[in-house]
Design a protein around this motif. Structure first.
Motif, PDB file in Angstrom:
ATOM      1  N   ALA A 224     -60.041  27.688 -23.704  1.00 29.08           N
ATOM      2  CA  ALA A 224     -60.843  28.828 -23.254  1.00 29.08           C
ATOM      3  C   ALA A 224     -62.338  28.534 -23.307  1.00 29.08           C
ATOM      4  O   ALA A 224     -63.122  29.123 -22.555  1.00 29.08           O
ATOM      5  CB  ALA A 224     -60.525  30.058 -24.097  1.00 29.08           C
ATOM      6  N   MET A 226     -63.843  26.018 -22.284  1.00 32.50           N
ATOM      7  CA  MET A 226     -64.273  25.188 -21.156  1.00 32.50           C
ATOM      8  C   MET A 226     -64.781  26.018 -19.984  1.00 32.50           C
ATOM      9  O   MET A 226     -65.417  25.487 -19.068  1.00 32.50           O
ATOM     10  CB  MET A 226     -63.115  24.312 -20.667  1.00 32.50           C
ATOM     11  CG  MET A 226     -62.608  23.298 -21.684  1.00 32.50           C
ATOM     12  SD  MET A 226     -63.864  22.091 -22.171  1.00 32.50           S
ATOM     13  CE  MET A 226     -64.245  22.670 -23.842  1.00 32.50           C
ATOM     14  N   ARG A 227     -64.511  27.304 -19.985  1.00 35.42           N
ATOM     15  CA  ARG A 227     -64.893  28.151 -18.843  1.00 35.42           C
ATOM     16  C   ARG A 227     -66.407  28.119 -18.634  1.00 35.42           C
ATOM     17  O   ARG A 227     -67.191  28.204 -19.575  1.00 35.42           O
ATOM     18  CB  ARG A 227     -64.432  29.589 -19.078  1.00 35.42           C
ATOM     19  CG  ARG A 227     -64.659  30.503 -17.877  1.00 35.42           C
ATOM     20  CD  ARG A 227     -64.045  31.875 -18.108  1.00 35.42           C
ATOM     21  NE  ARG A 227     -62.604  31.796 -18.298  1.00 35.42           N
ATOM     22  CZ  ARG A 227     -61.710  31.701 -17.317  1.00 35.42           C
ATOM     23  NH1 ARG A 227     -62.137  31.652 -16.062  1.00 35.42           N
ATOM     24  NH2 ARG A 227     -60.419  31.646 -17.580  1.00 35.42           N
ATOM     25  N   GLY A 228     -66.805  27.948 -17.380  1.00 39.41           N
ATOM     26  CA  GLY A 228     -68.213  27.974 -17.023  1.00 39.41           C
ATOM     27  C   GLY A 228     -68.939  26.657 -17.182  1.00 39.41           C
ATOM     28  O   GLY A 228     -70.110  26.546 -16.815  1.00 39.41           O
ATOM     29  N   ARG A 229     -68.267  25.640 -17.710  1.00 43.95           N
ATOM     30  CA  ARG A 229     -68.930  24.356 -17.931  1.00 43.95           C
ATOM     31  C   ARG A 229     -68.682  23.400 -16.767  1.00 43.95           C
ATOM     32  O   ARG A 229     -67.678  23.505 -16.058  1.00 43.95           O
ATOM     33  CB  ARG A 229     -68.418  23.701 -19.222  1.00 43.95           C
ATOM     34  CG  ARG A 229     -68.666  24.510 -20.466  1.00 43.95           C
ATOM     35  CD  ARG A 229     -68.232  23.762 -21.717  1.00 43.95           C
ATOM     36  NE  ARG A 229     -68.972  22.519 -21.904  1.00 43.95           N
ATOM     37  CZ  ARG A 229     -68.767  21.683 -22.922  1.00 43.95           C
ATOM     38  NH1 ARG A 229     -67.838  21.960 -23.824  1.00 43.95           N
ATOM     39  NH2 ARG A 229     -69.468  20.584 -23.034  1.00 43.95           N
ATOM     40  N   THR A 230     -69.600  22.464 -16.567  1.00 46.54           N
ATOM     41  CA  THR A 230     -69.381  21.333 -15.672  1.00 46.54           C
ATOM     42  C   THR A 230     -69.410  20.088 -16.537  1.00 46.54           C
ATOM     43  O   THR A 230     -70.406  19.808 -17.213  1.00 46.54           O
ATOM     44  CB  THR A 230     -70.475  21.246 -14.588  1.00 46.54           C
ATOM     45  OG1 THR A 230     -70.437  22.434 -13.796  1.00 46.54           O
ATOM     46  CG2 THR A 230     -70.246  20.033 -13.696  1.00 46.54           C
ATOM     47  N   GLN A 248     -55.701  29.139 -16.022  1.00 41.82           N
ATOM     48  CA  GLN A 248     -56.388  28.259 -16.962  1.00 41.82           C
ATOM     49  C   GLN A 248     -56.400  26.822 -16.455  1.00 41.82           C
ATOM     50  O   GLN A 248     -57.407  26.115 -16.577  1.00 41.82           O
ATOM     51  CB  GLN A 248     -55.710  28.321 -18.327  1.00 41.82           C
ATOM     52  CG  GLN A 248     -55.987  29.596 -19.097  1.00 41.82           C
ATOM     53  CD  GLN A 248     -55.228  29.638 -20.410  1.00 41.82           C
ATOM     54  OE1 GLN A 248     -54.085  29.175 -20.498  1.00 41.82           O
ATOM     55  NE2 GLN A 248     -55.844  30.199 -21.427  1.00 41.82           N
ATOM     56  N   LYS A 250     -56.246  25.792 -13.315  1.00 44.93           N
ATOM     57  CA  LYS A 250     -57.194  25.697 -12.201  1.00 44.93           C
ATOM     58  C   LYS A 250     -58.627  25.680 -12.730  1.00 44.93           C
ATOM     59  O   LYS A 250     -59.465  24.896 -12.256  1.00 44.93           O
ATOM     60  CB  LYS A 250     -56.995  26.878 -11.249  1.00 44.93           C
ATOM     61  CG  LYS A 250     -57.940  26.854 -10.061  1.00 44.93           C
ATOM     62  CD  LYS A 250     -57.736  28.070  -9.162  1.00 44.93           C
ATOM     63  CE  LYS A 250     -58.738  28.079  -8.008  1.00 44.93           C
ATOM     64  NZ  LYS A 250     -58.586  29.282  -7.148  1.00 44.93           N
ATOM     65  N   MET A 251     -58.919  26.533 -13.696  1.00 46.72           N
ATOM     66  CA  MET A 251     -60.252  26.563 -14.292  1.00 46.72           C
ATOM     67  C   MET A 251     -60.610  25.212 -14.895  1.00 46.72           C
ATOM     68  O   MET A 251     -61.698  24.674 -14.684  1.00 46.72           O
ATOM     69  CB  MET A 251     -60.304  27.654 -15.373  1.00 46.72           C
ATOM     70  CG  MET A 251     -61.624  27.750 -16.148  1.00 46.72           C
ATOM     71  SD  MET A 251     -61.731  26.637 -17.591  1.00 46.72           S
ATOM     72  CE  MET A 251     -60.528  27.384 -18.700  1.00 46.72           C
ATOM     73  N   PHE A 252     -59.658  24.619 -15.619  1.00 43.39           N
ATOM     74  CA  PHE A 252     -59.927  23.335 -16.281  1.00 43.39           C
ATOM     75  C   PHE A 252     -60.147  22.219 -15.262  1.00 43.39           C
ATOM     76  O   PHE A 252     -61.107  21.451 -15.360  1.00 43.39           O
ATOM     77  CB  PHE A 252     -58.761  22.989 -17.205  1.00 43.39           C
ATOM     78  CG  PHE A 252     -58.938  21.669 -17.905  1.00 43.39           C
ATOM     79  CD1 PHE A 252     -59.776  21.552 -18.997  1.00 43.39           C
ATOM     80  CD2 PHE A 252     -58.271  20.539 -17.461  1.00 43.39           C
ATOM     81  CE1 PHE A 252     -59.952  20.338 -19.639  1.00 43.39           C
ATOM     82  CE2 PHE A 252     -58.434  19.319 -18.094  1.00 43.39           C
ATOM     83  CZ  PHE A 252     -59.276  19.218 -19.194  1.00 43.39           C
ATOM     84  N   THR A 254     -61.160  22.297 -12.288  1.00 46.88           N
ATOM     85  CA  THR A 254     -62.395  22.432 -11.512  1.00 46.88           C
ATOM     86  C   THR A 254     -63.644  22.248 -12.363  1.00 46.88           C
ATOM     87  O   THR A 254     -64.763  22.390 -11.865  1.00 46.88           O
ATOM     88  CB  THR A 254     -62.447  23.799 -10.809  1.00 46.88           C
ATOM     89  OG1 THR A 254     -62.257  24.846 -11.777  1.00 46.88           O
ATOM     90  CG2 THR A 254     -61.367  23.898  -9.746  1.00 46.88           C
ATOM     91  N   ARG A 255     -63.486  21.881 -13.646  1.00 49.03           N
ATOM     92  CA  ARG A 255     -64.638  21.533 -14.493  1.00 49.03           C
ATOM     93  C   ARG A 255     -65.075  20.087 -14.260  1.00 49.03           C
ATOM     94  O   ARG A 255     -66.132  19.682 -14.711  1.00 49.03           O
ATOM     95  CB  ARG A 255     -64.309  21.679 -15.987  1.00 49.03           C
ATOM     96  CG  ARG A 255     -63.878  23.050 -16.495  1.00 49.03           C
ATOM     97  CD  ARG A 255     -64.847  24.131 -16.145  1.00 49.03           C
ATOM     98  NE  ARG A 255     -64.423  24.791 -14.907  1.00 49.03           N
ATOM     99  CZ  ARG A 255     -65.185  25.575 -14.177  1.00 49.03           C
ATOM    100  NH1 ARG A 255     -66.438  25.793 -14.522  1.00 49.03           N
ATOM    101  NH2 ARG A 255     -64.741  26.132 -13.079  1.00 49.03           N
TER     102      ARG A 255
END
Length: 322
Positions: A224, A226-230, A248, A250-252, A254-255
């Motif tokens: 959780a 990792m959200r919003g990070r590059t 989750q 997909k969110m990961f 795309t980091r």
């Protein structure tokens, strides 16, 4: 070059003021270069004595001379400049690392030991992690999925191929709820992260690991976070990915940032998600199987490297369909 032969080199720098800047506050720059090369650097007047293997001394000497030349040009030297010099050295690093697969024996070099994949599936997995920016390792417990991924990450960190290692897991309850465990939020999450910490402790000396964690070269965190990070110039591992939801996952995925590599490991038979919630790992297999640049490696009970009984237990459950 024989990397096991110890040697010394004396580097002389005529401007003592620039040498002070080269060393950094409290010799921080020298400490970073030591950690990246595995060498030992001692200051003696206007000289630096470098001790270590031929490979380590050569790498440290090249970086030190390049940084000193930068100072002579009136430019500053910071951590990002050190990182850049190591990346310049390692522009051919992936090809050089793949040379380990030319012979029959494969060994991953870390600070504390050499790690050798034992099975054909493990060797193929390790190779895919060096060849691809995104790789999946899927199979039962004890097959080395996470252990080998962390070993490759440490190898890439100490050779300068990446700047940091980021390890994460979904903090999914398996019988106990986080909210009912004692302690702060960090203390509640720590037990979920401990297997990743155990692997790191196998590959990096304790003091060096502690320093790397303090300086954010090594991060261990719940998924959780990792959200919003590059995540750029990093080696990123998502462990226990079968416990990530589709959103989750997909969110990961795309980091993934420039210069980074990502590894997703999981065991489809040990999903702790609530009934009816689909696993993001299964969706990723279905959706990404044909995407170029993404590798999928699978393990079976034959690849288990824990106690022999573990392989027998896995086989018994597989035969029962459990």
């Amino acid at each position: 070059m024989n990397t096991g032969v110890l040697t010394n080199a004396i580097l002389e720098f005529p401007d003592n003021r620039l040498l002070i800047d080269l060393c950094g506050e409290f010799d921080r720059n020298l400490t970073d270069i030591e950690a990246r090369t595995g060498s030992q650097i001692l200051r003696r007047g206007n000289q630096l004595a470098v001790h270590g293997t031929e490979e380590a001394v050569a790498a440290a000497r090249e970086v030190l001379n390049a940084l000193y030349a930068r100072l002579e040009q009136g430019r500053e030297v910071g951590r990002s400049d050190i990182d850049r010099e190591f990346r310049v050295q390692d522009t051919e690093a992936p090809d050089q690392q793949l040379e380990m697969f030319v012979g029959g024996k494969v060994e991953i070099k870390t600070r504390k030991k050499l790690v050798e994949p034992r099975t054909d599936a493990q060797k193929a997995y390790v190779r895919s992690l060096y060849e691809n920016e995104l790789g999946f390792g899927i199979g039962p417990a004890g097959t080395g999925k996470t252990y080998l991924a962390v070993a490759v990450g440490v190898n890439m960190l100490i050779t300068g191929a990446v700047d940091k290692i980021i390890l994460c897991r979904p903090a999914v309850e398996a019988g106990e709820r986080l909210g009912f465990l004692p302690g702060t939020q960090e203390e509640k999450v720590d037990p979920y992260m401990q297997p990743l910490m155990d692997a790191l402790n196998d590959f990096l000396p304790g003091k060096q690991l502690a320093k790397m964690r303090e300086e954010k070269q090594v991060e261990i965190a719940p998924l959780a976070f990792m959200r919003g990070r590059t995540l750029s110039n990093a080696f990123v591992v998502l462990d226990e990915a079968q416990n990530a939801t589709t959103m989750q996952m997909k969110m990961f995925l795309t980091r993934l940032g420039e210069g980074s590599r990502m590894v997703i490991t999981g065991d489809r038979t040990q999903c702790d998600l609530p009934r009816g919630v689909p696993s993001g790992l299964a969706d990723a297999e279905r959706l990404l199987d044909t995407v170029p640049g993404i590798s999928f490696n699978y393990f079976t009970g034959k690849d288990v490297v824990r106690h022999p009984l573990v392989a027998a237990i896995i086989e018994a459950y597989e035969q029962d369909g459990s």
